[in-house]
Scaffold this motif. Structure first.
Motif, PDB file in Angstrom:
ATOM      1  N   ARG A  37      44.072  43.014  33.657  1.00  0.00           N
ATOM      2  CA  ARG A  37      44.903  42.100  34.435  1.00  0.00           C
ATOM      3  C   ARG A  37      44.189  40.744  34.481  1.00  0.00           C
ATOM      4  N   PRO A  38      44.927  39.646  34.469  1.00  0.00           N
ATOM      5  CA  PRO A  38      44.272  38.327  34.447  1.00  0.00           C
ATOM      6  C   PRO A  38      43.366  38.095  35.645  1.00  0.00           C
ATOM      7  N   GLU A  39      43.726  38.664  36.817  1.00  0.00           N
ATOM      8  CA  GLU A  39      42.882  38.472  38.008  1.00  0.00           C
ATOM      9  C   GLU A  39      41.490  39.057  37.794  1.00  0.00           C
ATOM     10  N   ILE A  40      41.432  40.241  37.208  1.00  0.00           N
ATOM     11  CA  ILE A  40      40.135  40.887  37.026  1.00  0.00           C
ATOM     12  C   ILE A  40      39.393  40.264  35.851  1.00  0.00           C
ATOM     13  N   LEU A  41      40.119  39.796  34.844  1.00  0.00           N
ATOM     14  CA  LEU A  41      39.463  39.158  33.702  1.00  0.00           C
ATOM     15  C   LEU A  41      38.785  37.857  34.126  1.00  0.00           C
ATOM     16  N   GLN A  42      39.437  37.096  34.991  1.00  0.00           N
ATOM     17  CA  GLN A  42      38.815  35.872  35.505  1.00  0.00           C
ATOM     18  C   GLN A  42      37.541  36.195  36.270  1.00  0.00           C
ATOM     19  N   LEU A  43      37.593  37.259  37.092  1.00  0.00           N
ATOM     20  CA  LEU A  43      36.419  37.662  37.863  1.00  0.00           C
ATOM     21  C   LEU A  43      35.286  38.093  36.941  1.00  0.00           C
ATOM     22  N   LEU A  44      35.615  38.839  35.892  1.00  0.00           N
ATOM     23  CA  LEU A  44      34.593  39.287  34.950  1.00  0.00           C
ATOM     24  C   LEU A  44      33.909  38.108  34.264  1.00  0.00           C
ATOM     25  N   ILE A  45      34.704  37.132  33.854  1.00  0.00           N
ATOM     26  CA  ILE A  45      34.139  35.964  33.184  1.00  0.00           C
ATOM     27  C   ILE A  45      33.183  35.221  34.112  1.00  0.00           C
ATOM     28  N   GLU A  46      33.537  35.116  35.389  1.00  0.00           N
ATOM     29  CA  GLU A  46      32.732  34.352  36.339  1.00  0.00           C
ATOM     30  C   GLU A  46      31.483  35.103  36.794  1.00  0.00           C
ATOM     31  N   MET A  47      31.564  36.442  36.895  1.00  0.00           N
ATOM     32  CA  MET A  47      30.512  37.192  37.579  1.00  0.00           C
ATOM     33  C   MET A  47      29.798  38.236  36.718  1.00  0.00           C
ATOM     34  N   ASP A  48      30.470  38.780  35.715  1.00  0.00           N
ATOM     35  CA  ASP A  48      29.932  39.930  34.993  1.00  0.00           C
ATOM     36  C   ASP A  48      29.035  39.483  33.850  1.00  0.00           C
TER      37      ASP A  48
END
Length: 653
Positions: A600-611
């Motif tokens: 989902r785009p919401e989780i992909l954005q989070l992964l890019i920023e934090m993971d």
């Protein structure tokens, strides 16, 4: 692994990721209950079903099991979490004594005792976490280390970046709704929500960036307790430690000094009323998943639906199985490995570990850019690396924890207290590392393998020893492309941008010559620049610096596993075709299919920023374009889209 996922109409020389899995990718849909769909998610869900069966079986027989036994504790903990009728009757009653304790506070002088009490009982990391951990520079000594506290929205960008304004607006609505459930008026709740967001935003300004927080030297700050006290002038550390029943040590470690300084200023500038407001909210937030349905739903609507994009909740029994799997790790894992891990699978993977370790040793011996001094240290570190498969030799004993069938909230509090007390009691004691004990990373029920630079050991959890990572009955090429590359990945972590800063004993120590360190950095920078160019969403690019350690490990993992496969097979690799694919081709297809995912785009954005891991498609092609054997396997030539110019390729290990 399946050839049915391959789309032969796509040329692997143009887009290998889509070639390897487009038939699956094109038809896969993300379930309403998930943030992603893929091989890892599928295995996690399968294990969740296995664990749910174990929990339900334990709950059905726990009344007859001896008090304190694994079966009694696991069964009664699960039964208490599923007693929704009782939870509805109780409402917010379980937390009323804690709310009263906060209301009874009359000055900032009581804050240290309250935070200590909260840390032990709820495990909620308000303002900071103090925990006992080995000293990074002398890891046979336990030290008290202070880490930044937990901010509810997570990383600093969610508080400071304009593009995340909608998240902050939703967060304030969540806070307001939650506070109204405990009796506040709508106006008061909204006003307190603004106060809470403002407070956390100030704290976020002091946090290290995700890239900075991964540098072990930046995170190692040894100072006297007196110097730490100067940074927190309005917070009595001796009072705090006394409440924790910890003798004040002469020296402590601090992960993020800027954050502590920011916290010190915030405590000086904030009113006592605002601090109580924050404590009240944090209590209700931390307990909301343990209370009646309206608290539970409010929590999950915000964290799962609003922040993560989930469309629908999992059934309660599945969610509780997932929660107890994480929070009651070793007892649940004991039941799991007894039922689902075969000795044959464990032995087969241990044999692969030996092959891949031998390959790494050979590559170190023949490495052209290391001088003899650095090489000798690297070989010493590899030889000392302890690689464990499946589960620990000794389980953590929870038998003294009183788990009751009719007290879900109390069970969680008692478990938190046991864990917190067990950690703090290690201060001043010899360092003894619990095996397979980090929830979400190394529990035997976690689908993962992990390297610890502090101990120089690798733990390969039992749960990962099944498809799509390990196939007991498939050919070596498939297994080396999956679990073999994972093993190589973890070994390489001992020599990535972080791991290389620790010596063979696990101490933060520079064992590199200046020339070799500069050459390593030069080679790592090639990967940083490569991954910086990958666009995950329109305008959203991978952060090469954030994920450089994982990209080094992926490159090393694929390189090592492929070389070890050639070592393991006696016959001609190009001659043995299965379903039309050579062993080399099956190896690279296995690696690619391992990481087939949709987000989902919401989780992909989070992964890019934090993971620290890049999105899956870049994990596939990122390391492969540096492999000469990959080009040979699929006939990739210059000017093909999958071709990377020779001068842009890099070999590190």
């Amino acid at each position: 692994f399946s050839i049915d996922k391959i789309d032969p109409s796509i040329d692997p020389r143009n887009d290998f990721y889509r070639f390897a899995g487009w038939r699956w990718l094109d038809s896969a849909t993300i379930p309403d209950t998930e943030v992603a769909v893929g091989q890892l998610n599928g295995l996690n869900n399968a294990i969740g079903e296995q664990i749910l069966t174990l929990l339900e079986t334990a709950a059905a027989s726990s009344a007859k099991a001896p008090k304190g036994s694994v079966e009694q504790q696991v069964g009664d903990l699960y039964a208490s979490s599923m007693d929704t009728e009782r939870l509805e009757k109780l409402g917010c009653a379980p937390i009323e004594p804690e709310l009263a304790r906060i209301e009874a506070m009359h000055s900032m002088a009581q804050l240290p005792a309250q935070l200590a009490h909260t840390l032990i009982t709820t495990d909620d990391l308000i303002f900071f976490l103090s925990a006992v951990t080995p000293d990074d520079r002398k890891n046979d000594v336990n030290a008290l280390k202070f880490f930044p506290g937990k901010l509810i929205l997570g990383g600093r960008n969610n508080y400071l970046d304009e593009k995340n304004k909608a998240k902050r607006t939703a967060y304030m609505a969540y806070i307001s709704d939650l506070l109204q459930l405990i009796g506040l008026s709508e106006d008061d709740a909204k006003a307190q929500a603004e106060t809470i967001l403002a407070l956390e935003t100030k704290l976020a300004t002091g946090l290290l960036t995700p890239v900075e927080s991964r540098d072990p030297k930046t995170g190692y700050n040894k100072m006297s307790l007196a110097d730490l006290q100067k940074m927190l002038p309005d917070f009595d550390l001796n009072s705090y430690l006394s409440e924790l029943n910890v003798s004040p040590p002469k020296n402590v470690l601090v992960k993020d000094t800027k954050y502590i300084e920011t916290l010190g200023r915030l405590l000086q500038e904030s009113s006592f009323a605002d601090i109580k407001t924050y404590l009240r909210f944090r209590l209700v937030n931390s307990a909301s998943g343990l209370l009646s349905q309206e608290f539970f739903d409010l929590n999950h609507n915000f964290f799962l639906k609003t922040l993560s994009g989930v469309k629908q909740f999992k059934p309660r029994n599945e969610f509780m199985a997932m929660s107890i799997r994480a929070s009651f790790g070793h007892p649940v894992a004991q039941l799991y490995v007894k039922e689902y891990l075969s000795p044959e699978s464990r032995k087969q993977v241990e044999d692969m570990v030996l092959h891949i370790r031998e390959e790494f040793a050979d590559r170190l011996q023949n490495n052209q850019w290391l001088d003899d001094k650095t090489r000798d240290f690297a070989l010493e570190k590899l030889a000392a690396m302890d690689i464990r498969v499946g589960y620990p030799d000794k389980w953590i004993d929870y038998s003294t924890v009183d788990i009751k069938r009719d007290d879900y909230y109390g069970n969680v509090i008692r478990l938190n207290t046991f864990e917190g007390r067990r950690n703090l009691d290690q201060l001043g004691q010899p360092v003894i590392a619990d095996g397979f004990s980090i929830s979400g990373a190394t529990l035997p029920t976690d689908v993962n393998a992990a390297y610890s630079p502090l101990y120089n050991h690798i733990e390969i959890s039992a749960a990962i020893l099944q498809p799509p990572f390990f196939f007991p009955d498939l050919d070596p090429a498939v297994n080396y492309g999956a679990i073999g590359a994972v093993i190589g990945h973890e070994i390489t972590h001992g020599f990535d941008s972080i791991g290389r800063q620790y010596d063979a004993s696990g101490n933060l120590k520079n064992w590199w010559t200046k020339k070799d360190a500069e050459e390593f950095t030069k080679r790592a920078n090639v990967l940083i620049e490569q991954y910086d160019g990958y666009e995950a969403l329109p305008g959203l690019y991978v952060n090469g610096k954030l994920c450089v350690t994982e990209n080094i490990a992926d490159l090393g993992g694929v390189t090592l596993a492929h070389a070890a496969l050639q070592r393991a097979l006696a016959s001609d690799l190009q001659a043995e075709k299965i379903d039309g694919y050579t062993p080399d081709q099956r190896f690279f297809l296995s690696w690619a299919q391992l990481w087939l995912n949709k987000y989902r785009p919401e989780i992909l954005q989070l992964l890019i920023e934090m993971d620290s891991h890049p999105p899956s498609r870049f994990r596939v092609t990122g390391p492969l374009v540096h492999q000469k054997s990959f080009y040979k396997a699929f006939g990739i030539k210059e000017k093909d889209p999958m071709w990377l110019p020779v001068n842009d390729r890099v070999t590190i290990w």
